[in-house]
Write a protein that holds these residues in place. Structure first.
Motif, PDB file in Angstrom:
ATOM      1  N   ALA A 202       0.835  -1.204   0.000  1.00  0.00           N
ATOM      2  CA  ALA A 202       0.000   0.000   0.000  1.00  0.00           C
ATOM      3  C   ALA A 202       0.863   1.245   0.000  1.00  0.00           C
ATOM      4  CB  ALA A 202      -0.934   0.009   1.213  1.00  0.00           C
ATOM      5  N   LEU A 231      -9.351   1.676  -2.636  1.00  0.00           N
ATOM      6  CA  LEU A 231      -8.101   2.408  -2.835  1.00  0.00           C
ATOM      7  C   LEU A 231      -8.023   2.878  -4.275  1.00  0.00           C
ATOM      8  CD1 LEU A 231      -5.615   0.020  -0.970  1.00  0.00           C
ATOM      9  CD2 LEU A 231      -6.839   2.003  -0.062  1.00  0.00           C
ATOM     10  N   LYS A 232      -7.374   4.005  -4.485  1.00  0.00           N
ATOM     11  CA  LYS A 232      -7.305   4.599  -5.818  1.00  0.00           C
ATOM     12  C   LYS A 232      -5.930   5.221  -6.030  1.00  0.00           C
ATOM     13  CE  LYS A 232      -9.347   6.401  -9.639  1.00  0.00           C
ATOM     14  NZ  LYS A 232     -10.039   5.623 -10.685  1.00  0.00           N
ATOM     15  N   THR A 233      -5.428   5.112  -7.243  1.00  0.00           N
ATOM     16  CA  THR A 233      -4.198   5.803  -7.638  1.00  0.00           C
ATOM     17  C   THR A 233      -4.578   6.847  -8.672  1.00  0.00           C
ATOM     18  OG1 THR A 233      -2.920   3.784  -7.290  1.00  0.00           O
ATOM     19  CG2 THR A 233      -1.869   5.543  -8.550  1.00  0.00           C
ATOM     20  N   ASP A 241      -1.363   3.154  -4.228  1.00  0.00           N
ATOM     21  CA  ASP A 241      -2.480   4.058  -3.981  1.00  0.00           C
ATOM     22  C   ASP A 241      -2.011   5.395  -3.422  1.00  0.00           C
ATOM     23  OD1 ASP A 241      -2.989   3.870  -0.709  1.00  0.00           O
ATOM     24  OD2 ASP A 241      -2.166   2.045  -1.573  1.00  0.00           O
ATOM     25  N   GLY A 244      -7.627   6.780  -0.545  1.00  0.00           N
ATOM     26  CA  GLY A 244      -8.468   5.640  -0.207  1.00  0.00           C
ATOM     27  C   GLY A 244      -9.367   5.914   0.978  1.00  0.00           C
ATOM     28  N   SER A 382     -10.094  -3.891  -1.370  1.00  0.00           N
ATOM     29  CA  SER A 382     -10.122  -3.031  -2.552  1.00  0.00           C
ATOM     30  C   SER A 382      -9.995  -3.850  -3.829  1.00  0.00           C
ATOM     31  CB  SER A 382      -8.999  -1.999  -2.468  1.00  0.00           C
ATOM     32  OG  SER A 382      -9.075  -1.093  -3.546  1.00  0.00           O
TER      33      SER A 382
END
Length: 398
Positions: A202, A231-233, A241, A244, A382
């Motif tokens: 993470a 979670l997001k990038t 990420d 999140g 996620s």
């Protein structure tokens, strides 16, 4: 009272990591020595031998105790007379090095203060817990925000029932420093934190969401049951990420949220927590740490300020204060409180007493396992479109 009774002297500190370009290494050295209970005498300050040697004068470490690896340091220190060798090792390296240093230091008989998150992954955390359980050395994890006086004030207020049953916990840690691809500009802190081979599975959630999650656990004492996480990038090309949100179901029926961002414009280190109970609610922000808001329906809102002599301060909150009211205490002092609690345990060990490993004022190895499990399960959730997954780790509760 003499320093660190029954030792009656300063504790001797070694630092692993913290070489030139490091932020957290300098913080560890300042926090550990703030109360005059420790002195930094040795270090393996970088994995690069030349940088390790070159960094030593920055800390006032003598050349003969400026080591080029932690292995060399542990071996050399054990050969010194007991009255000269180090008492504890502070670990201020990227995540992937934490386990090997901590495990080796504890097995060599040295106490350890380790930066968070505790290890690279859960398997290492569980293995380290076994090492800690099998040895009498003190192990502390530097979740430094637990050292703020009003955080400890809140912990005791909640434990004594002043807020009633806890229904909700909302914690967030919002930053903006990784809005652009700093890792591509050879920025040291960004480079390792966004590298899965050094940071782990993470990014923002491993780096700062662990603080927000730990703060909720520390203040409320609630045990988690399940988690759902997204979670997001957002920065193109980034491998981990940078944003999140997790929703947590606690065993008592309470709900919690943890949000972490490192891409929010203008945000610095905005760690905030709100806790709702059946009798009242609390709100505390790390960027304004000397005030906490206490609310009850039908009553005027109260702003509790950090004041060791005020009648509203409980014993845990007052004990964490160093200065009279009106003189701000903040980051270094909170960090130093973690060290101070660990030093108390180290002194007890030196006196031949059995050291408590689980029920401690400072965050410990059990807390570290919980933190690594939180990271693992958030990543897993996620990856399954925010599916609910277990968050109860039995080994960390024994």
């Amino acid at each position: 009272m003499a320093l660190n009774e029954p030792l009656n002297r300063k504790l001797r500190m070694a630092l692993v990591g913290g070489g030139q370009g490091s932020f957290i290494g300098r913080v560890h050295s300042i926090a550990a020595c703030l109360d005059n209970r420790a002195t930094l005498v040795a270090g393996a300050l970088s994995s690069n031998p030349e940088r390790a040697k070159a960094s030593a004068p920055d800390y006032g470490i003598a050349e003969d105790r400026a080591y080029t690896s932690y292995q060399e340091m542990l071996e050399a220190e054990l050969k010194l007379p007991e009255g000269e060798r180090i008492d504890f090792v502070s670990i201020a390296t990227p995540n992937h090095v934490h386990f090997e240093v901590a495990d080796a230091a504890i097995k060599a008989g040295f106490n350890v203060v380790c930066d968070k998150p505790m290890t690279f992954d859960l398997a290492q955390a569980e293995q380290l817990l076994e090492t800690v359980q099998a040895n009498d050395a003190v192990f502390a994890l530097s979740h430094n925000y637990t050292g703020y006086p009003l955080v400890r004030q809140a912990r005791e207020m909640i434990a004594s029932g002043e807020l009633g049953e806890i229904n909700a916990v909302r914690a967030q840690y919002i930053q903006g420093w990784l809005r652009t691809s700093l890792e591509e500009e050879d920025q040291k802190q960004a480079a390792w934190r966004t590298d899965p081979s050094k940071s782990g599975a993470a990014g923002a959630f491993g780096d700062i969401a662990t603080h927000a999650y730990n703060l909720g656990r520390y203040m409320t004492g609630l045990f988690p049951d399940q988690v759902s996480c997204s979670l997001k990038t957002f920065v193109e090309g980034r491998k981990l990420d940078d944003y999140g949100t997790a929703v947590i179901r606690y065993e008592n029926g309470a709900l919690g949220t943890v949000t972490a961002s490192q891409i929010s414009h203008g945000r610095e280190n905005d760690l905030e927590i709100e806790i709702d109970g059946t009798k009242g609610s609390l709100r505390w922000r790390q960027e304004n740490p000397n005030e906490m808001i206490y609310r009850q329906n039908g009553k005027a809102h109260q702003i509790l300020t950090r004041d060791p002599n005020a009648p509203f301060m409980n014993s845990m909150g007052a004990a964490a204060c160093r200065l009279p009211s009106g003189h701000p205490e903040a980051f270094f002092e909170a960090f130093a409180n973690v060290y101070a609690s660990a030093f108390d345990a180290m002194a007890e060990r030196a006196a031949g007493k059995s050291v408590e490993k689980k029920d401690t004022v400072y965050t410990n190895c059990y807390d570290g396992v919980e933190g690594m499990y939180f990271i693992q399960q958030c990543v897993a959730s996620s990856g399954e479109n925010a599916a609910w997954v277990p968050l109860k780790h039995e080994a960390a509760r024994r």
